[in-house]
Design an enzyme around this catalytic site. Structure first.
Site, PDB file in Angstrom:
ATOM      1  N   GLU A  65      -8.511 -13.011  -2.579  1.00  0.00           N
ATOM      2  CA  GLU A  65      -7.689 -14.217  -2.769  1.00  0.00           C
ATOM      3  C   GLU A  65      -7.120 -14.715  -1.450  1.00  0.00           C
ATOM      4  O   GLU A  65      -7.211 -14.032  -0.419  1.00  0.00           O
ATOM      5  CB  GLU A  65      -6.546 -13.916  -3.743  1.00  0.00           C
ATOM      6  CG  GLU A  65      -5.597 -12.817  -3.241  1.00  0.00           C
ATOM      7  CD  GLU A  65      -4.464 -12.488  -4.206  1.00  0.00           C
ATOM      8  OE1 GLU A  65      -4.731 -12.372  -5.427  1.00  0.00           O
ATOM      9  OE2 GLU A  65      -3.322 -12.348  -3.733  1.00  0.00           O
ATOM     10  N   HIS A  67      -3.656 -17.546  -0.063  1.00  0.00           N
ATOM     11  CA  HIS A  67      -2.464 -18.290  -0.479  1.00  0.00           C
ATOM     12  C   HIS A  67      -1.678 -18.664   0.765  1.00  0.00           C
ATOM     13  O   HIS A  67      -1.942 -18.145   1.869  1.00  0.00           O
ATOM     14  CB  HIS A  67      -1.610 -17.463  -1.441  1.00  0.00           C
ATOM     15  CG  HIS A  67      -1.585 -15.992  -1.138  1.00  0.00           C
ATOM     16  ND1 HIS A  67      -1.014 -15.494   0.010  1.00  0.00           N
ATOM     17  CD2 HIS A  67      -2.099 -14.916  -1.801  1.00  0.00           C
ATOM     18  CE1 HIS A  67      -1.162 -14.178   0.021  1.00  0.00           C
ATOM     19  NE2 HIS A  67      -1.830 -13.795  -1.057  1.00  0.00           N
ATOM     20  N   HIS A  71       1.778 -11.825   3.611  1.00  0.00           N
ATOM     21  CA  HIS A  71       2.020 -10.452   3.180  1.00  0.00           C
ATOM     22  C   HIS A  71       2.239  -9.588   4.421  1.00  0.00           C
ATOM     23  O   HIS A  71       1.533  -9.746   5.418  1.00  0.00           O
ATOM     24  CB  HIS A  71       0.797  -9.853   2.463  1.00  0.00           C
ATOM     25  CG  HIS A  71       0.536 -10.362   1.098  1.00  0.00           C
ATOM     26  ND1 HIS A  71       1.509 -10.581   0.172  1.00  0.00           N
ATOM     27  CD2 HIS A  71      -0.624 -10.674   0.482  1.00  0.00           C
ATOM     28  CE1 HIS A  71       0.960 -11.011  -0.954  1.00  0.00           C
ATOM     29  NE2 HIS A  71      -0.336 -11.085  -0.789  1.00  0.00           N
ATOM     30  N   HIS A 105      -8.409 -12.314   1.709  1.00  0.00           N
ATOM     31  CA  HIS A 105      -8.139 -10.886   1.916  1.00  0.00           C
ATOM     32  C   HIS A 105      -8.373 -10.098   0.634  1.00  0.00           C
ATOM     33  O   HIS A 105      -8.250 -10.612  -0.478  1.00  0.00           O
ATOM     34  CB  HIS A 105      -6.709 -10.667   2.427  1.00  0.00           C
ATOM     35  CG  HIS A 105      -5.644 -11.174   1.499  1.00  0.00           C
ATOM     36  ND1 HIS A 105      -5.296 -12.505   1.433  1.00  0.00           N
ATOM     37  CD2 HIS A 105      -4.860 -10.537   0.602  1.00  0.00           C
ATOM     38  CE1 HIS A 105      -4.333 -12.661   0.532  1.00  0.00           C
ATOM     39  NE2 HIS A 105      -4.052 -11.483   0.002  1.00  0.00           N
ATOM     40  N   CYS A 119       3.940  -3.668   0.192  1.00  0.00           N
ATOM     41  CA  CYS A 119       3.730  -5.075   0.536  1.00  0.00           C
ATOM     42  C   CYS A 119       5.063  -5.804   0.447  1.00  0.00           C
ATOM     43  O   CYS A 119       5.682  -5.856  -0.616  1.00  0.00           O
ATOM     44  CB  CYS A 119       2.716  -5.701  -0.419  1.00  0.00           C
ATOM     45  SG  CYS A 119       2.451  -7.464  -0.106  1.00  0.00           S
TER      46      CYS A 119
END
Lengths: 154, 154
Positions: A65, A67, A71, A105, A119
């Site tokens: 995914e 975004h 992270h 990733h 995370c």
């Protein structure tokens, strides 16, 4: 010892924490993933960020995914590989990974044993995007990426 | 592998990380502490929070302080004790500690070996307060707290 003080220290036992629920990674069917769980360790509103622990069984993986939100990752248990854009990287315990905005990733427990990572992420964040078939085909033009996606990284 | 991708994965070697500077804990003389260092693992502005790693040598300790901002702590290495208000708690690897606003707190490597912990905190935060002599005298009325402050927790 009062109950509040008890709540302030949460003991660790065999990759679970007192008072922390082990969740499925995501809603089943929402994205392709395998053998992975999520525990939210800290999510106090005053912090603005959350700290989560994700754990994959041997051969498990997170969804592929991207975004806008970042992270900040620390490998807490085991070893494995991650995909970052068109690059595959080996990871070992305590290594740090920065997932930049919009970078494709995925994490994979490739070492025949569980891999777990912390995370840190903003509490307010955008929803992940999944790759289209065309985007996956484009990624697979890179031999190492293709092998990674098939569960056989270099 | 390009240099950006290298920067995104930072390797861990003997309690240090590639590209991360080991700092003294605080400015010398600013607060009473002993044998402790700080490494900032993540501080990207987009995150709003930072993740820091603090490590005390055997017998080392952080400063005894309180502040409005919260700390979210995970013990990454070793074991020891912490003070939370008037309570002393034993800590082992991977235990979680929530430092609530305005709670007096201190960490001590009491096990004859180093203790290291991750600390998640807001990037924008207030300055810690140190206890007055009267406040320390008040804390020392608790036998376990007094022993902790002398480096001999229960």
């Amino acid at each position: 010892m009062d109950s509040e003080t008890k709540r302030l220290v949460r003991g660790f036992h065999d990759w679970q924490w007192d008072g922390v629920t082990v969740h499925p990674y995501k809603e089943e069917g929402a994205a392709p993933f395998r053998a992975i769980t999520r525990q939210t360790l800290f999510t106090e509103p005053e912090l603005g960020c959350e700290l989560r622990y994700f754990e994959m069984a041997a051969g498990g993986h997170s969804s592929l995914e991207r975004h806008e939100h970042m992270h900040a990752v620390l490998i807490l248990r085991g070893e494995g590989h991650c995909l970052l854009g068109n690059t595959v990287r080996a990871l070992k315990q305590n290594d740090l990974v920065t997932i930049l905005p919009w970078l494709w990733h995925q994490f994979r427990a490739t070492a025949g044993a569980p891999m777990g990572f912390l995370c840190m992420v903003n509490q307010t964040r955008d929803k992940p995007q999944l790759p289209t078939d065309a985007e996956i085909a484009e990624m697979r033009r890179h031999t190492t990426v293709s092998a990674f996606l098939d569960g056989a990284p270099p």
